[in-house]
Design a protein around this motif. Structure first.
Motif, PDB file in Angstrom:
ATOM      1  N   LEU A  47      13.841   4.084 -10.956  1.00 32.39           N
ATOM      2  CA  LEU A  47      13.198   2.816 -11.310  1.00 32.39           C
ATOM      3  C   LEU A  47      12.703   2.073 -10.071  1.00 32.39           C
ATOM      4  CD1 LEU A  47      15.684   1.625 -14.088  1.00 32.39           C
ATOM      5  CD2 LEU A  47      13.325   2.440 -14.426  1.00 32.39           C
ATOM      6  N   VAL A  48      13.508   2.034  -9.030  1.00 33.19           N
ATOM      7  CA  VAL A  48      13.092   1.379  -7.786  1.00 33.19           C
ATOM      8  C   VAL A  48      11.889   2.120  -7.187  1.00 33.19           C
ATOM      9  CG1 VAL A  48      13.772   0.850  -5.407  1.00 33.19           C
ATOM     10  CG2 VAL A  48      15.322   0.330  -7.286  1.00 33.19           C
ATOM     11  N   THR A  49      11.924   3.439  -7.240  1.00 34.30           N
ATOM     12  CA  THR A  49      10.797   4.231  -6.742  1.00 34.30           C
ATOM     13  C   THR A  49       9.527   3.895  -7.512  1.00 34.30           C
ATOM     14  OG1 THR A  49      12.277   6.035  -6.093  1.00 34.30           O
ATOM     15  CG2 THR A  49       9.937   6.574  -6.320  1.00 34.30           C
ATOM     16  N   ASP A  50       9.626   3.802  -8.837  1.00 39.33           N
ATOM     17  CA  ASP A  50       8.457   3.436  -9.650  1.00 39.33           C
ATOM     18  C   ASP A  50       7.917   2.076  -9.227  1.00 39.33           C
ATOM     19  OD1 ASP A  50       8.532   5.788 -11.116  1.00 39.33           O
ATOM     20  OD2 ASP A  50       9.668   4.899 -12.772  1.00 39.33           O
ATOM     21  N   PHE A  51       8.804   1.110  -9.028  1.00 38.47           N
ATOM     22  CA  PHE A  51       8.376  -0.224  -8.613  1.00 38.47           C
ATOM     23  C   PHE A  51       7.722  -0.202  -7.235  1.00 38.47           C
ATOM     24  CE2 PHE A  51       9.634  -4.031  -6.107  1.00 38.47           C
ATOM     25  CZ  PHE A  51       8.628  -4.863  -6.582  1.00 38.47           C
ATOM     26  N   ILE A  52       8.411   0.372  -6.258  1.00 38.72           N
ATOM     27  CA  ILE A  52       7.881   0.407  -4.887  1.00 38.72           C
ATOM     28  C   ILE A  52       6.552   1.150  -4.845  1.00 38.72           C
ATOM     29  CG2 ILE A  52       8.317   1.184  -2.514  1.00 38.72           C
ATOM     30  CD1 ILE A  52      10.093  -1.195  -3.424  1.00 38.72           C
ATOM     31  N   TYR A  53       6.437   2.235  -5.592  1.00 38.62           N
ATOM     32  CA  TYR A  53       5.205   3.019  -5.622  1.00 38.62           C
ATOM     33  C   TYR A  53       4.049   2.219  -6.229  1.00 38.62           C
ATOM     34  CZ  TYR A  53       2.500   7.359  -5.713  1.00 38.62           C
ATOM     35  OH  TYR A  53       1.566   8.333  -5.493  1.00 38.62           O
ATOM     36  N   SER A  54       4.370   1.245  -7.067  1.00 37.87           N
ATOM     37  CA  SER A  54       3.326   0.433  -7.695  1.00 37.87           C
ATOM     38  C   SER A  54       2.763  -0.632  -6.774  1.00 37.87           C
ATOM     39  CB  SER A  54       3.867  -0.239  -8.969  1.00 37.87           C
ATOM     40  OG  SER A  54       4.707  -1.334  -8.648  1.00 37.87           O
ATOM     41  N   LEU A  55       3.411  -0.843  -5.616  1.00 35.45           N
ATOM     42  CA  LEU A  55       2.965  -1.895  -4.703  1.00 35.45           C
ATOM     43  C   LEU A  55       1.742  -1.479  -3.898  1.00 35.45           C
ATOM     44  CD1 LEU A  55       6.473  -2.956  -3.349  1.00 35.45           C
ATOM     45  CD2 LEU A  55       5.120  -4.076  -5.128  1.00 35.45           C
ATOM     46  N   ARG A 110       0.675   5.111   1.783  1.00 35.37           N
ATOM     47  CA  ARG A 110       1.683   5.513   2.763  1.00 35.37           C
ATOM     48  C   ARG A 110       2.484   6.724   2.300  1.00 35.37           C
ATOM     49  NH1 ARG A 110       4.734   0.026   3.965  1.00 35.37           N
ATOM     50  NH2 ARG A 110       6.148   1.425   5.040  1.00 35.37           N
ATOM     51  N   PHE A 111       2.685   6.828   0.993  1.00 36.96           N
ATOM     52  CA  PHE A 111       3.449   7.938   0.407  1.00 36.96           C
ATOM     53  C   PHE A 111       2.639   8.537  -0.749  1.00 36.96           C
ATOM     54  CE2 PHE A 111       6.788   5.516   2.444  1.00 36.96           C
ATOM     55  CZ  PHE A 111       7.667   6.480   2.899  1.00 36.96           C
ATOM     56  N   PRO A 112       1.605   9.317  -0.448  1.00 39.20           N
ATOM     57  CA  PRO A 112       0.822   9.917  -1.537  1.00 39.20           C
ATOM     58  C   PRO A 112       1.685  10.780  -2.463  1.00 39.20           C
ATOM     59  CG  PRO A 112      -0.296  10.228   0.565  1.00 39.20           C
ATOM     60  CD  PRO A 112       1.064   9.660   0.864  1.00 39.20           C
ATOM     61  N   ASP A 113       2.735  11.370  -1.907  1.00 36.02           N
ATOM     62  CA  ASP A 113       3.663  12.172  -2.696  1.00 36.02           C
ATOM     63  C   ASP A 113       4.842  11.278  -3.084  1.00 36.02           C
ATOM     64  OD1 ASP A 113       5.473  13.945  -3.790  1.00 36.02           O
ATOM     65  OD2 ASP A 113       5.434  15.342  -2.107  1.00 36.02           O
ATOM     66  N   LYS A 114       4.884  10.887  -4.343  1.00 34.48           N
ATOM     67  CA  LYS A 114       5.923   9.974  -4.837  1.00 34.48           C
ATOM     68  C   LYS A 114       7.324  10.536  -4.616  1.00 34.48           C
ATOM     69  CE  LYS A 114       6.909   7.315  -9.018  1.00 34.48           C
ATOM     70  NZ  LYS A 114       6.492   7.113 -10.417  1.00 34.48           N
ATOM     71  N   ALA A 115       7.466  11.848  -4.644  1.00 33.68           N
ATOM     72  CA  ALA A 115       8.783  12.470  -4.426  1.00 33.68           C
ATOM     73  C   ALA A 115       9.295  12.186  -3.016  1.00 33.68           C
ATOM     74  CB  ALA A 115       8.697  13.969  -4.671  1.00 33.68           C
ATOM     75  N   LYS A 116       8.401  12.098  -2.045  1.00 34.85           N
ATOM     76  CA  LYS A 116       8.818  11.790  -0.672  1.00 34.85           C
ATOM     77  C   LYS A 116       9.291  10.347  -0.561  1.00 34.85           C
ATOM     78  CE  LYS A 116       6.208  15.315   1.697  1.00 34.85           C
ATOM     79  NZ  LYS A 116       5.202  15.645   2.700  1.00 34.85           N
ATOM     80  N   LEU A 117       8.657   9.449  -1.304  1.00 38.47           N
ATOM     81  CA  LEU A 117       9.125   8.059  -1.332  1.00 38.47           C
ATOM     82  C   LEU A 117      10.517   8.002  -1.948  1.00 38.47           C
ATOM     83  CD1 LEU A 117       8.795   4.994  -1.032  1.00 38.47           C
ATOM     84  CD2 LEU A 117       7.597   5.013  -3.238  1.00 38.47           C
ATOM     85  N   ARG A 118      10.721   8.724  -3.042  1.00 36.06           N
ATOM     86  CA  ARG A 118      12.041   8.746  -3.675  1.00 36.06           C
ATOM     87  C   ARG A 118      13.095   9.287  -2.714  1.00 36.06           C
ATOM     88  NH1 ARG A 118      16.153  10.929  -6.265  1.00 36.06           N
ATOM     89  NH2 ARG A 118      16.797  10.101  -8.288  1.00 36.06           N
ATOM     90  N   ALA A 119      12.738  10.349  -1.996  1.00 34.17           N
ATOM     91  CA  ALA A 119      13.674  10.936  -1.027  1.00 34.17           C
ATOM     92  C   ALA A 119      14.005   9.933   0.077  1.00 34.17           C
ATOM     93  CB  ALA A 119      13.084  12.208  -0.430  1.00 34.17           C
ATOM     94  N   GLN A 120      13.033   9.149   0.481  1.00 31.92           N
ATOM     95  CA  GLN A 120      13.251   8.122   1.504  1.00 31.92           C
ATOM     96  C   GLN A 120      14.233   7.063   1.004  1.00 31.92           C
ATOM     97  OE1 GLN A 120      12.175   8.114   4.562  1.00 31.92           O
ATOM     98  NE2 GLN A 120      12.354   6.013   5.250  1.00 31.92           N
ATOM     99  N   ILE A 121      14.090   6.672  -0.244  1.00 34.09           N
ATOM    100  CA  ILE A 121      15.003   5.691  -0.830  1.00 34.09           C
ATOM    101  C   ILE A 121      16.388   6.310  -1.009  1.00 34.09           C
ATOM    102  CG2 ILE A 121      15.475   4.285  -2.893  1.00 34.09           C
ATOM    103  CD1 ILE A 121      12.348   4.051  -3.154  1.00 34.09           C
ATOM    104  N   TRP A 122      16.438   7.556  -1.443  1.00 38.71           N
ATOM    105  CA  TRP A 122      17.716   8.224  -1.679  1.00 38.71           C
ATOM    106  C   TRP A 122      18.519   8.324  -0.385  1.00 38.71           C
ATOM    107  CZ3 TRP A 122      21.080  12.250  -0.915  1.00 38.71           C
ATOM    108  CH2 TRP A 122      21.998  12.477  -1.938  1.00 38.71           C
ATOM    109  N   ASP A 123      17.850   8.736   0.716  1.00 40.35           N
ATOM    110  CA  ASP A 123      18.528   8.815   2.014  1.00 40.35           C
ATOM    111  C   ASP A 123      17.485   8.830   3.130  1.00 40.35           C
ATOM    112  OD1 ASP A 123      20.074   9.217   4.258  1.00 40.35           O
ATOM    113  OD2 ASP A 123      21.001  11.062   3.550  1.00 40.35           O
ATOM    114  N   ALA A 153       0.821  -1.218   0.000  1.00 40.64           N
ATOM    115  CA  ALA A 153       0.000   0.000   0.000  1.00 40.64           C
ATOM    116  C   ALA A 153       0.854   1.268   0.000  1.00 40.64           C
ATOM    117  CB  ALA A 153      -0.958  -0.010   1.191  1.00 40.64           C
ATOM    118  N   MET A 154       1.835   1.294  -0.858  1.00 38.85           N
ATOM    119  CA  MET A 154       2.797   2.398  -0.837  1.00 38.85           C
ATOM    120  C   MET A 154       2.202   3.737  -1.287  1.00 38.85           C
ATOM    121  SD  MET A 154       5.228   0.979   0.638  1.00 38.85           S
ATOM    122  CE  MET A 154       6.448   2.264   0.588  1.00 38.85           C
ATOM    123  N   LYS A 155       1.230   3.718  -2.191  1.00 39.23           N
ATOM    124  CA  LYS A 155       0.604   4.986  -2.599  1.00 39.23           C
ATOM    125  C   LYS A 155      -0.162   5.603  -1.436  1.00 39.23           C
ATOM    126  CE  LYS A 155       0.212   3.934  -7.453  1.00 39.23           C
ATOM    127  NZ  LYS A 155      -0.659   3.546  -8.552  1.00 39.23           N
TER     128      LYS A 155
END
Length: 119
Positions: free
Chosen positions: A111-119, A72-85, A68-70
């Motif tokens: 690419l990982v962000t796109d995948f995780i966001y799709s879950l 948990r992270f409605p803002d995809k940029a915040k998910l990317r930032a979480q993965i980045w650091d 349910a990542m969308k």
């Protein structure tokens, strides 16, 4: 040209631009598949070392399951930032800072962000 025709023309143009932005913001199936490959790879993302992800084998249990990542992270940029650091938002995080430590390239993080966001 009447004012109505001009207004309709501007509305149609704006609608076309917005539709293009929506489609360009969505990840392709190929990008999601590439992100999954990186996330599941033991030599790259290795997300399964800590996280449970549906379809993964021998998933980790020390980090939250990635579901349910969308929501948990409605803002995809915040998910990317979480993965980045992840230590930026959670200083005591044990998740490796994938971007800051250059474990993954910027493209791989996307690419990982796109995948995780799709879950």
């Amino acid at each position: 040209m009447t004012k109505l025709t001009q207004r309709l023309g501007k509305t149609a143009t704006a609608l076309a631009l917005c539709t293009g932005l929506v489609f360009s913001a969505q990840a392709s199936a190929d990008d999601i598949a590439a992100g999954k490959e990186i996330a599941f790879s033991r030599t790259k993302g290795n997300c399964l070392a800590c996280h449970h992800i549906e379809g993964g084998k021998v998933a980790g249990t020390i980090a939250p399951p990635l579901v349910a990542m969308k929501a948990r992270f409605p803002d995809k940029a915040k998910l990317r930032a979480q993965i980045w650091d992840s230590t930026v938002g959670t200083p005591n995080s044990i998740m490796p800072p994938m971007g800051r430590h250059r474990i993954l390239s910027e493209k791989e993080i996307d690419l990982v962000t796109d995948f995780i966001y799709s879950l």
